[in-house]
Design an enzyme around this catalytic site. Structure first.
Site, PDB file in Angstrom:
ATOM      1  N   ASN A 134     -42.739 -46.172 -71.577  1.00 50.80           N
ATOM      2  CA  ASN A 134     -42.105 -46.731 -70.397  1.00 50.80           C
ATOM      3  C   ASN A 134     -41.309 -47.951 -70.834  1.00 50.80           C
ATOM      4  OD1 ASN A 134     -43.284 -44.899 -68.648  1.00 50.80           O
ATOM      5  ND2 ASN A 134     -45.018 -46.214 -68.204  1.00 50.80           N
TER       6      ASN A 134
ATOM      7  N   ARG B  58     -44.848 -39.135 -69.382  1.00 49.14           N
ATOM      8  CA  ARG B  58     -45.098 -39.359 -70.813  1.00 49.14           C
ATOM      9  C   ARG B  58     -46.056 -38.328 -71.381  1.00 49.14           C
ATOM     10  NH1 ARG B  58     -47.316 -44.914 -71.313  1.00 49.14           N
ATOM     11  NH2 ARG B  58     -48.174 -44.322 -69.314  1.00 49.14           N
TER      12      ARG B  58
END
Length: 83
Positions: free
Chosen positions: A29, A11
């Protein structure tokens, strides 16, 4: 994105890459262990971002990237990591 995308700073890498390319949106996520992202910007920048997502950061193993169209008004300004 699916594959080894957890525990490899995926990320954070996505956020840095998005800022570098000038695309907007978010990354998070998903409950099933995949990573989801919403990306908007110029067609060329989005195309470059998707291409980079196929590789991911050094420690990642990306098995699959699925792209779907989104409405322009769904994409927020800037880029953020969502929880």
């Amino acid at each position: 994105m699916s594959g080894r995308v957890q525990g490899v700073w995926f990320r954070a890498w996505t956020e840095r890459t998005a800022l570098e390319l000038g695309v907007s949106g978010w990354v998070r996520n998903a409950p099933d262990g995949t990573v989801e992202a919403l990306i908007g910007g110029s067609a060329d920048a989005v195309k470059q971002m998707v291409a980079r997502l196929h590789d991911g950061p050094d420690m990642a193993r990306v098995d699959r990237v699925v792209t779907l169209p989104a409405e322009v008004d769904e994409v927020p300004g800037g880029f953020e990591i969502r929880r």
